[in-house]
Design a protein around this motif. Structure first.
Motif, short mmCIF file in Angstrom:
data_model
loop_
_atom_site.label_atom_id
_atom_site.label_comp_id
_atom_site.label_asym_id
_atom_site.label_seq_id
_atom_site.Cartn_x
_atom_site.Cartn_y
_atom_site.Cartn_z
N GLY A 101 0.84 -1.18 0.00
CA GLY A 101 0.00 0.00 0.00
C GLY A 101 0.88 1.23 0.00
O GLY A 101 1.86 1.29 0.75
N LEU A 102 0.57 2.19 -0.85
CA LEU A 102 1.38 3.41 -0.97
C LEU A 102 0.46 4.61 -0.92
O LEU A 102 -0.37 4.81 -1.80
CB LEU A 102 2.17 3.40 -2.27
CG LEU A 102 2.92 4.70 -2.62
CD1 LEU A 102 3.94 5.03 -1.54
CD2 LEU A 102 3.60 4.58 -3.98
N LEU A 103 0.62 5.41 0.13
CA LEU A 103 -0.15 6.64 0.28
C LEU A 103 0.70 7.80 -0.20
O LEU A 103 1.75 8.10 0.39
CB LEU A 103 -0.54 6.83 1.74
CG LEU A 103 -1.29 8.12 2.09
CD1 LEU A 103 -2.57 8.26 1.29
CD2 LEU A 103 -1.58 8.18 3.59
N PRO A 250 -9.00 8.33 -2.17
CA PRO A 250 -9.27 7.47 -3.35
C PRO A 250 -8.26 6.34 -3.45
O PRO A 250 -7.06 6.56 -3.28
CB PRO A 250 -9.15 8.44 -4.53
CG PRO A 250 -9.38 9.80 -3.93
CD PRO A 250 -8.83 9.75 -2.55
N VAL A 251 -8.75 5.15 -3.74
CA VAL A 251 -7.90 3.96 -3.84
C VAL A 251 -7.70 3.60 -5.31
O VAL A 251 -8.66 3.54 -6.08
CB VAL A 251 -8.52 2.77 -3.08
CG1 VAL A 251 -7.67 1.50 -3.28
CG2 VAL A 251 -8.65 3.10 -1.60
N VAL A 252 -6.43 3.35 -5.67
CA VAL A 252 -6.08 2.94 -7.03
C VAL A 252 -5.49 1.54 -6.95
O VAL A 252 -4.41 1.35 -6.37
CB VAL A 252 -5.08 3.91 -7.69
CG1 VAL A 252 -4.75 3.43 -9.11
CG2 VAL A 252 -5.63 5.33 -7.71
N GLU A 253 -6.18 0.58 -7.52
CA GLU A 253 -5.67 -0.79 -7.55
C GLU A 253 -4.78 -0.95 -8.78
O GLU A 253 -5.15 -0.54 -9.88
CB GLU A 253 -6.82 -1.79 -7.61
CG GLU A 253 -6.40 -3.24 -7.48
CD GLU A 253 -6.10 -3.66 -6.05
OE1 GLU A 253 -5.33 -4.63 -5.88
OE2 GLU A 253 -6.63 -3.02 -5.12
N VAL A 254 -3.59 -1.54 -8.58
CA VAL A 254 -2.66 -1.72 -9.70
C VAL A 254 -2.33 -3.20 -9.84
O VAL A 254 -2.42 -3.98 -8.89
CB VAL A 254 -1.37 -0.90 -9.50
CG1 VAL A 254 -1.68 0.59 -9.47
CG2 VAL A 254 -0.63 -1.33 -8.24
N GLY A 258 2.24 -2.57 -12.35
CA GLY A 258 2.03 -1.19 -11.92
C GLY A 258 0.95 -0.45 -12.69
O GLY A 258 0.74 0.75 -12.48
N GLN A 259 0.23 -1.16 -13.60
CA GLN A 259 -0.82 -0.51 -14.37
C GLN A 259 -2.12 -0.46 -13.55
O GLN A 259 -2.48 -1.42 -12.88
CB GLN A 259 -1.08 -1.28 -15.68
CG GLN A 259 0.12 -1.30 -16.61
CD GLN A 259 0.52 0.09 -17.06
OE1 GLN A 259 -0.32 0.89 -17.47
NE2 GLN A 259 1.81 0.39 -17.00
N SER A 260 -2.80 0.68 -13.64
CA SER A 260 -4.05 0.85 -12.89
C SER A 260 -5.13 -0.08 -13.43
O SER A 260 -5.29 -0.23 -14.65
CB SER A 260 -4.52 2.30 -12.97
OG SER A 260 -3.54 3.17 -12.44
N LEU A 261 -5.86 -0.69 -12.53
CA LEU A 261 -6.96 -1.56 -12.90
C LEU A 261 -8.27 -0.78 -12.84
O LEU A 261 -8.41 0.15 -12.04
CB LEU A 261 -7.03 -2.77 -11.96
CG LEU A 261 -5.81 -3.71 -11.99
CD1 LEU A 261 -5.93 -4.74 -10.88
CD2 LEU A 261 -5.69 -4.38 -13.34
#
Length: 273
Positions: A101-103, A250-254, A258-261
């Motif tokens: 997890g990276l904030l 906001p959460v970005v799943e990768v 490293g590509q955003s889903l």
């Protein structure tokens, strides 16, 4: 020759003599396999680390130093919090070895996904598996699987030179003769990174390096870490490695690369709910 002149002569004579090598209580080691065994045991003594430090990054994209809070526990638990000059939070990275997890405070986003080297490099300019990164931060040099070993003594630097060989690849390890800790590691015949450890301090029955530099010549990048106030081998606070996303961020799943889903669509509400 008077006494004053004799004293000056002796001082000049001794200043030209090489310093005696301190081999510690074990005495000189002549077998490569024995030195490898003892060095491996020495760097396996630290399993956890927590405290403050400074991170120095040099890369083509930019260079700078930031303050950091670090919590590290083998095999793959890691938390790094970065702060700017005014002690404002920049980013927080957490991984359990499987997920990360990276904030990112500037983006106001929380990235999460598999803890692949590519994803961890979003935060640090090196692409390493989390377990390998944890080992490096705990002063443990990853070794190549050696088919044979050779050992020499560099009398000028007063260090052992232990070389591990596997096919056309070799790893040259400069080892402190007293503490039996790796000072430098360089792999030849393979494009990878080199390590340097400095500022060794006694911590009870062992010594621990308080400065580590990782150099990736192929990427013209280096990552330096200097510990300023840490504790070692204390029971880890597992809440520091919680991967839950912060509220209202906001959460970005990768994916692994490293590509955003795309966001997961919620199921439609059932009638009457």
């Amino acid at each position: 020759m008077n006494r004053a002149a004799a004293a000056i002569f002796l001082a000049l004579l001794c200043s030209g003599c090489p310093k005696r090598i301190d081999f510690g209580p074990q005495g000189p080691i002549t077998r490569a396999e024995e030195l490898f065994r003892l060095t491996s045991a020495a760097q396996d003594q630290v399993a956890t680390l927590q405290g403050d430090g400074k991170i120095r990054i040099e890369s083509p994209q930019g260079s700078g130093t930031v303050s950091a809070f670090l919590a590290v526990s083998r095999p793959g638990l890691l938390r790094v919090e970065m702060f700017d000059f005014f002690n404002r939070p920049i980013a927080v990275l957490v991984t359990d070895g499987q997920r990360f997890g990276l904030l990112q405070f500037q983006e106001n986003k929380y990235y999460q996904g598999p803890a692949t080297p590519r994803n961890l490099s979003r935060f640090l300019p090196v692409a390493l598996p989390s377990e390998e990164l944890v080992s490096v931060m705990l002063g443990k040099v990853p070794f190549i699987p050696a088919e044979r070993m050779t050992l020499t003594l560099d009398e000028k630097e007063r260090l052992y030179v232990l070389t591990l060989h596997k096919g056309g690849v070799s790893q040259v390890l400069h080892v402190h003769p007293k503490h039996l800790r790796v000072v430098r590691s360089q792999v030849r015949g393979l494009e990878t990174y080199g390590l340097e450890y400095e500022n060794f301090k006694e911590q009870g029955d062992f010594v621990f390096p308080h400065e580590v530099t990782l150099r990736a010549p192929g990427a013209d990048t280096s990552l330096g870490l200097r510990y300023t106030g840490i504790t070692l081998n204390e029971s880890p606070d597992l809440t520091l490695f919680d991967l839950s996303a912060p509220e209202d961020i906001p959460v970005v799943e990768v994916d692994e690369g490293g590509q955003s889903l795309p966001p997961v669509a919620l199921p439609p509400a059932s009638p009457g709910s």
